[in-house]
Design a protein around this motif. Sequence first.
Motif, PDB file in Angstrom:
ATOM      1  N   SER A 220      10.772   7.169  -2.970  1.00 24.38           N
ATOM      2  CA  SER A 220      10.836   6.698  -1.590  1.00 24.38           C
ATOM      3  C   SER A 220       9.487   6.843  -0.890  1.00 24.38           C
ATOM      4  O   SER A 220       9.065   5.962  -0.130  1.00 24.38           O
ATOM      5  N   GLU A 221       8.788   7.942  -1.166  1.00 25.97           N
ATOM      6  CA  GLU A 221       7.486   8.152  -0.518  1.00 25.97           C
ATOM      7  C   GLU A 221       6.447   7.160  -1.027  1.00 25.97           C
ATOM      8  O   GLU A 221       5.608   6.667  -0.251  1.00 25.97           O
ATOM      9  N   SER A 222       6.488   6.855  -2.326  1.00 26.99           N
ATOM     10  CA  SER A 222       5.546   5.874  -2.875  1.00 26.99           C
ATOM     11  C   SER A 222       5.757   4.515  -2.223  1.00 26.99           C
ATOM     12  O   SER A 222       4.795   3.834  -1.839  1.00 26.99           O
ATOM     13  N   SER A 223       7.011   4.124  -2.086  1.00 23.82           N
ATOM     14  CA  SER A 223       7.329   2.831  -1.474  1.00 23.82           C
ATOM     15  C   SER A 223       6.926   2.802  -0.005  1.00 23.82           C
ATOM     16  O   SER A 223       6.386   1.797   0.496  1.00 23.82           O
ATOM     17  N   THR A 224       7.174   3.897   0.703  1.00 26.34           N
ATOM     18  CA  THR A 224       6.817   3.973   2.119  1.00 26.34           C
ATOM     19  C   THR A 224       5.317   3.848   2.321  1.00 26.34           C
ATOM     20  O   THR A 224       4.839   3.075   3.174  1.00 26.34           O
ATOM     21  N   ALA A 225       4.545   4.610   1.556  1.00 26.62           N
ATOM     22  CA  ALA A 225       3.085   4.585   1.705  1.00 26.62           C
ATOM     23  C   ALA A 225       2.520   3.201   1.418  1.00 26.62           C
ATOM     24  O   ALA A 225       1.643   2.714   2.145  1.00 26.62           O
ATOM     25  N   ALA A 226       3.029   2.547   0.382  1.00 22.57           N
ATOM     26  CA  ALA A 226       2.529   1.221   0.026  1.00 22.57           C
ATOM     27  C   ALA A 226       2.796   0.216   1.147  1.00 22.57           C
ATOM     28  O   ALA A 226       1.924  -0.579   1.521  1.00 22.57           O
ATOM     29  N   ALA A 227       4.008   0.259   1.707  1.00 23.60           N
ATOM     30  CA  ALA A 227       4.368  -0.687   2.770  1.00 23.60           C
ATOM     31  C   ALA A 227       3.535  -0.461   4.032  1.00 23.60           C
ATOM     32  O   ALA A 227       3.048  -1.415   4.657  1.00 23.60           O
ATOM     33  N   ILE A 228       3.342   0.795   4.405  1.00 26.95           N
ATOM     34  CA  ILE A 228       2.614   1.079   5.644  1.00 26.95           C
ATOM     35  C   ILE A 228       1.141   0.729   5.507  1.00 26.95           C
ATOM     36  O   ILE A 228       0.525   0.154   6.413  1.00 26.95           O
ATOM     37  N   MET A 229       0.530   1.086   4.387  1.00 27.41           N
ATOM     38  CA  MET A 229      -0.888   0.805   4.204  1.00 27.41           C
ATOM     39  C   MET A 229      -1.157  -0.697   4.179  1.00 27.41           C
ATOM     40  O   MET A 229      -2.151  -1.175   4.743  1.00 27.41           O
ATOM     41  N   ALA A 230      -0.269  -1.457   3.548  1.00 22.31           N
ATOM     42  CA  ALA A 230      -0.428  -2.911   3.535  1.00 22.31           C
ATOM     43  C   ALA A 230      -0.318  -3.474   4.952  1.00 22.31           C
ATOM     44  O   ALA A 230      -1.089  -4.357   5.350  1.00 22.31           O
ATOM     45  N   SER A 231       0.614  -2.945   5.740  1.00 20.17           N
ATOM     46  CA  SER A 231       0.801  -3.416   7.110  1.00 20.17           C
ATOM     47  C   SER A 231      -0.391  -3.065   7.991  1.00 20.17           C
ATOM     48  O   SER A 231      -0.800  -3.865   8.838  1.00 20.17           O
ATOM     49  N   SER A 232      -0.938  -1.869   7.804  1.00 16.03           N
ATOM     50  CA  SER A 232      -2.112  -1.474   8.589  1.00 16.03           C
ATOM     51  C   SER A 232      -3.289  -2.394   8.304  1.00 16.03           C
ATOM     52  O   SER A 232      -4.039  -2.780   9.200  1.00 16.03           O
ATOM     53  N   HIS A 233      -3.443  -2.772   7.036  1.00 15.97           N
ATOM     54  CA  HIS A 233      -4.542  -3.658   6.651  1.00 15.97           C
ATOM     55  C   HIS A 233      -4.393  -5.027   7.301  1.00 15.97           C
ATOM     56  O   HIS A 233      -5.390  -5.665   7.693  1.00 15.97           O
TER      57      HIS A 233
END
Length: 392
Positions: A262-275
């Motif tokens: 769950s943490e891996s998926s969360t980090a990937a989604a947030i970092m992509a959105s920030s970019h």
Amino acid sequence: MIVLVIALALFFDFTNGFHDTANAMATPIATGAITPRKAVALAAVLNLVGAFLSTEVAKTISGGLIREGADGVHITPEIIFAGLIGAVLWNMFTWLRGLPSSSSHALFGGLIGAAVVGIGLYSVNFGTVFSKVILPAVAAPLIAGASAWLCTRIAYAVTARRDSETGEKLKQGRGGFRVGQVFTSSLVALSHGTNDAQKTMGILTLVLIAGGLQKPGTGPQAWVIVACAAAIAIGTYAGGWRIIRTVGTGLTEVRPAQGFSSESSTAAAIMASSHLGFALSTTQVTSGAVIGSGLGRRGTSVKWGTAGRIALGWVLTLPAAAVVGAAAALLMGLGAPGVILVVVVGIAAIAWMFYLNNRQRVGHHNVVEVEEAGDAVNFPRKRKRRQKGEAR
């Protein structure tokens, strides 16, 4: 008025920190991967670092959400203050209830409500609201949930073992995922800084533009970045223990492999959105990923009652904050007496909620109950001391 807005914006950033600490650290605390105090300290440092890595979300808020400058529509510091009141009060209320709502949507709702009352409906750029706020709010939790479900299934399939002679399943000790959780939760904390700290940077930039202290279309100044990074880091260290309890144990029984996924998926989604400059709700992404990981592990049930309460909070956040922001803007339209009334009522409401929290305090000592909490990250020196104590 500008000074008041800056102070309230930094306090909102502080509440964002302790409100959304659960996004990064709830699952590793629940599985015993790291002790509560170490978890929030680590999250605070990484939120601080993450705040310096991107300003795309800040630009979305300062130059896209509310029309200003080129078309003659100018938001005032009073309207920004009213919007922040709506966001802060909703943040405090949901924190008191242990409800992981979206600080981001509270901020957007407060600003929209205040702008509509103070300027008019035409002041809100609804195209930006839809494309960079509402659409990500719907898509991101679903994407993160599906990703967490898939990652959880893969994690359990890859680590499954069977007896070579009987073919029976062997009991698995997947405690190694606890070590991985420290890394993945750190990524979530870092990504949280890259996204959520930017929102307050955008607010401060917006008020500086509104006050004629900064040119329209420019990004946040250096002191704004430093102040917002510090505020969210301090808030994170304060720890949102009530929300950590809800996310860590209230949605599903979380095991290390699930937490890692769950943490891996969360980090990937947030970092992509920030970019991409999407003002994403880290709360919604985390909750979706935790539910997805629960569905991905056989034999685990999701507490849909709690999930329903969280979903209701998501739906109510933007309109509720908008109503409070609109009411504050209406009062502030009366002039100095209205401003004083809003400040007094706001401080009284915040103080009352802190008082209620202290009556039934949730802290690092009772946030969750896990066995052998922190064993995966103990230092060798501490382990040796414990072994000597057991020998005695």
